[in-house]
Scaffold this motif. Structure first.
Motif, PDB file in Angstrom:
ATOM      1  N   ASN A 262      39.854  50.252 149.776  1.00 22.71           N
ATOM      2  CA  ASN A 262      40.466  48.929 149.693  1.00 22.71           C
ATOM      3  C   ASN A 262      41.032  48.506 151.042  1.00 22.71           C
ATOM      4  O   ASN A 262      40.907  47.357 151.449  1.00 22.71           O
ATOM      5  N   HIS A 263      41.643  49.464 151.745  1.00 18.41           N
ATOM      6  CA  HIS A 263      42.284  49.151 153.013  1.00 18.41           C
ATOM      7  C   HIS A 263      41.275  48.676 154.049  1.00 18.41           C
ATOM      8  O   HIS A 263      41.631  47.958 154.990  1.00 18.41           O
ATOM      9  N   LEU A 264      39.998  49.046 153.890  1.00 12.79           N
ATOM     10  CA  LEU A 264      38.969  48.686 154.860  1.00 12.79           C
ATOM     11  C   LEU A 264      38.130  47.485 154.428  1.00 12.79           C
ATOM     12  O   LEU A 264      37.303  47.013 155.199  1.00 12.79           O
ATOM     13  N   ARG A 265      38.318  47.005 153.209  1.00  8.86           N
ATOM     14  CA  ARG A 265      37.483  45.907 152.741  1.00  8.86           C
ATOM     15  C   ARG A 265      37.751  44.619 153.514  1.00  8.86           C
ATOM     16  O   ARG A 265      36.870  43.779 153.673  1.00  8.86           O
ATOM     17  N   TRP A 266      38.976  44.446 153.989  1.00  8.51           N
ATOM     18  CA  TRP A 266      39.278  43.273 154.828  1.00  8.51           C
ATOM     19  C   TRP A 266      38.483  43.356 156.121  1.00  8.51           C
ATOM     20  O   TRP A 266      37.908  42.353 156.581  1.00  8.51           O
ATOM     21  N   LEU A 267      38.415  44.544 156.717  1.00  2.22           N
ATOM     22  CA  LEU A 267      37.608  44.738 157.914  1.00  2.22           C
ATOM     23  C   LEU A 267      36.142  44.430 157.614  1.00  2.22           C
ATOM     24  O   LEU A 267      35.448  43.790 158.420  1.00  2.22           O
ATOM     25  N   ALA A 268      35.661  44.870 156.455  1.00  2.00           N
ATOM     26  CA  ALA A 268      34.276  44.601 156.062  1.00  2.00           C
ATOM     27  C   ALA A 268      34.027  43.092 155.956  1.00  2.00           C
ATOM     28  O   ALA A 268      32.966  42.599 156.355  1.00  2.00           O
ATOM     29  N   VAL A 269      35.001  42.357 155.424  1.00  5.13           N
ATOM     30  CA  VAL A 269      34.879  40.903 155.310  1.00  5.13           C
ATOM     31  C   VAL A 269      34.779  40.270 156.697  1.00  5.13           C
ATOM     32  O   VAL A 269      33.935  39.397 156.948  1.00  5.13           O
ATOM     33  N   LEU A 270      35.627  40.725 157.626  1.00  3.98           N
ATOM     34  CA  LEU A 270      35.599  40.185 158.987  1.00  3.98           C
ATOM     35  C   LEU A 270      34.253  40.442 159.649  1.00  3.98           C
ATOM     36  O   LEU A 270      33.686  39.553 160.302  1.00  3.98           O
ATOM     37  N   VAL A 271      33.732  41.666 159.490  1.00  2.00           N
ATOM     38  CA  VAL A 271      32.447  42.017 160.103  1.00  2.00           C
ATOM     39  C   VAL A 271      31.331  41.149 159.523  1.00  2.00           C
ATOM     40  O   VAL A 271      30.477  40.632 160.252  1.00  2.00           O
ATOM     41  N   LYS A 272      31.357  40.966 158.212  1.00  2.67           N
ATOM     42  CA  LYS A 272      30.312  40.166 157.557  1.00  2.67           C
ATOM     43  C   LYS A 272      30.387  38.714 158.005  1.00  2.67           C
ATOM     44  O   LYS A 272      29.359  38.085 158.289  1.00  2.67           O
ATOM     45  N   GLN A 273      31.589  38.169 158.062  1.00  5.32           N
ATOM     46  CA  GLN A 273      31.718  36.766 158.474  1.00  5.32           C
ATOM     47  C   GLN A 273      31.281  36.580 159.923  1.00  5.32           C
ATOM     48  O   GLN A 273      30.587  35.609 160.251  1.00  5.32           O
ATOM     49  N   TYR A 274      31.688  37.512 160.779  1.00  4.24           N
ATOM     50  CA  TYR A 274      31.268  37.418 162.187  1.00  4.24           C
ATOM     51  C   TYR A 274      29.747  37.515 162.292  1.00  4.24           C
ATOM     52  O   TYR A 274      29.115  36.768 163.044  1.00  4.24           O
ATOM     53  N   SER A 275      29.160  38.429 161.525  1.00  3.86           N
ATOM     54  CA  SER A 275      27.704  38.616 161.550  1.00  3.86           C
ATOM     55  C   SER A 275      26.972  37.351 161.134  1.00  3.86           C
ATOM     56  O   SER A 275      25.942  36.990 161.707  1.00  3.86           O
ATOM     57  N   ASN A 276      27.506  36.663 160.141  1.00  6.01           N
ATOM     58  CA  ASN A 276      26.864  35.445 159.649  1.00  6.01           C
ATOM     59  C   ASN A 276      27.011  34.265 160.613  1.00  6.01           C
ATOM     60  O   ASN A 276      26.324  33.264 160.471  1.00  6.01           O
ATOM     61  N   GLU A 277      27.923  34.409 161.567  1.00  2.00           N
ATOM     62  CA  GLU A 277      28.172  33.306 162.516  1.00  2.00           C
ATOM     63  C   GLU A 277      27.435  33.483 163.838  1.00  2.00           C
ATOM     64  O   GLU A 277      27.389  32.558 164.636  1.00  2.00           O
ATOM     65  N   ILE A 278      26.871  34.684 164.072  1.00  2.00           N
ATOM     66  CA  ILE A 278      26.195  34.905 165.370  1.00  2.00           C
ATOM     67  C   ILE A 278      24.690  34.622 165.254  1.00  2.00           C
ATOM     68  O   ILE A 278      24.146  34.550 164.171  1.00  2.00           O
TER      69      ILE A 278
END
Length: 278
Positions: A262-278
């Motif tokens: 759970n503590h890392l799911r926020w990081l996963a969200v950030l990585v996914k959003q950044y990936s979708n924007e590049i």
């Protein structure tokens, strides 16, 4: 599960019925089966723990929204499910939040407030993503007005449910909200809130930066020092983010490695959003 997550989850169980003042660190460590020394390796005080719990709850909500966005659903059904999930999460967490929000107000600092704003920014981004899936070019000019209208409708219904102690079918309510939005989309009226107005506040900027991910990795490192799988994932992410053109496929693959905690799911969200924007 990391020791930090264990402490947080057990503390949520305890603090759902008690205030932070009436709960001792010994109560928490007994429930976790750890020593006080182990507690202090993760948190300096009960106040720091309370802040971490609120952030944990927000991260859990965000991760659940992200999982919904990833589902292969018909767009209108996804929007309906989005509303239903929002009311379910509100119901699950309203008791804890209402019990401890006053305690939180007295101990938060500027950095904590910024983190809370980050979560709301991401939530707005997700709402707009689903709206665009449903209505496409119809809302090019009105999407920010719609976003604010949606906030107001959800807040109003949530307050009614709590204050009137009403039992409501969340799925039926969610379908009704989608119909309300249909009406708003079709109204022939000039929208008031433009993209420029909305993003004038830097906190509302919808773009996730690689620096956000790097900071979050650095914040998480110590808690997973004994987990080689996670530390290797961190290293691969950091190495990739140093490149001028990070590879989207690799970043998305690494983000899936982070969803076990759970503590890392926020990081996963950030990585996914950044990936979708590049």
């Amino acid at each position: 599960m990391s020791k930090r997550d264990l402490i947080i989850e057990k503390s949520i169980e305890i603090l759902s019925e008690r205030t932070i003042a009436s709960t001792s660190i010994q109560d928490i460590t007994n429930a976790c089966g750890i020593s006080k020394g182990a507690f202090y390796l993760s948190f300096k005080s009960k106040e720091e723990l309370l802040i971490a719990i609120f952030e944990y709850i927000l991260r859990d909500m965000t991760a659940k929204y992200q999982r919904l966005l990833n589902l292969q659903l018909e767009p209108r059904e996804k929007l309906t499910q989005y509303f239903m999930l929002s009311f379910q999460l509100f119901e699950e967490n309203s008791s804890f939040i209402s019990t401890h929000v006053r305690e939180l107000i007295y101990i938060v600092d500027k950095d904590v407030i910024e983190k809370i704003h980050d979560h709301f920014r991401v939530a707005d981004h997700m709402t707009l993503t689903i709206l665009r899936e449903v209505y496409d070019s119809k809302i090019n000019d009105s999407q920010y007005d719609l976003l604010i209208c949606i906030r107001g409708m959800m807040k109003g219904y949530a307050e009614f449910i709590v204050m009137q102690k009403q039992t409501i079918d969340y799925y039926e309510l969610s379908k009704l909200l989608v119909k309300r939005i249909d009406t708003l989309v079709e109204i022939d009226a000039q929208p008031l809130i433009t993209k420029e107005m909305y993003e004038k506040n830097p906190r509302n900027c919808m773009h996730t930066q690689k620096e956000d991910i790097i900071v979050e990795i650095e914040n998480c490192k110590d808690n997973y020092a004994d987990n080689s799988f996670i530390t290797d994932t961190f290293k691969l992410l950091l190495d990739e983010l140093q490149k001028e053109r990070p590879r989207k496929a690799l970043l998305l693959g690494m983000s899936s490695n982070l969803t076990s905690s759970n503590h890392l799911r926020w990081l996963a969200v950030l990585v996914k959003q950044y990936s979708n924007e590049i």
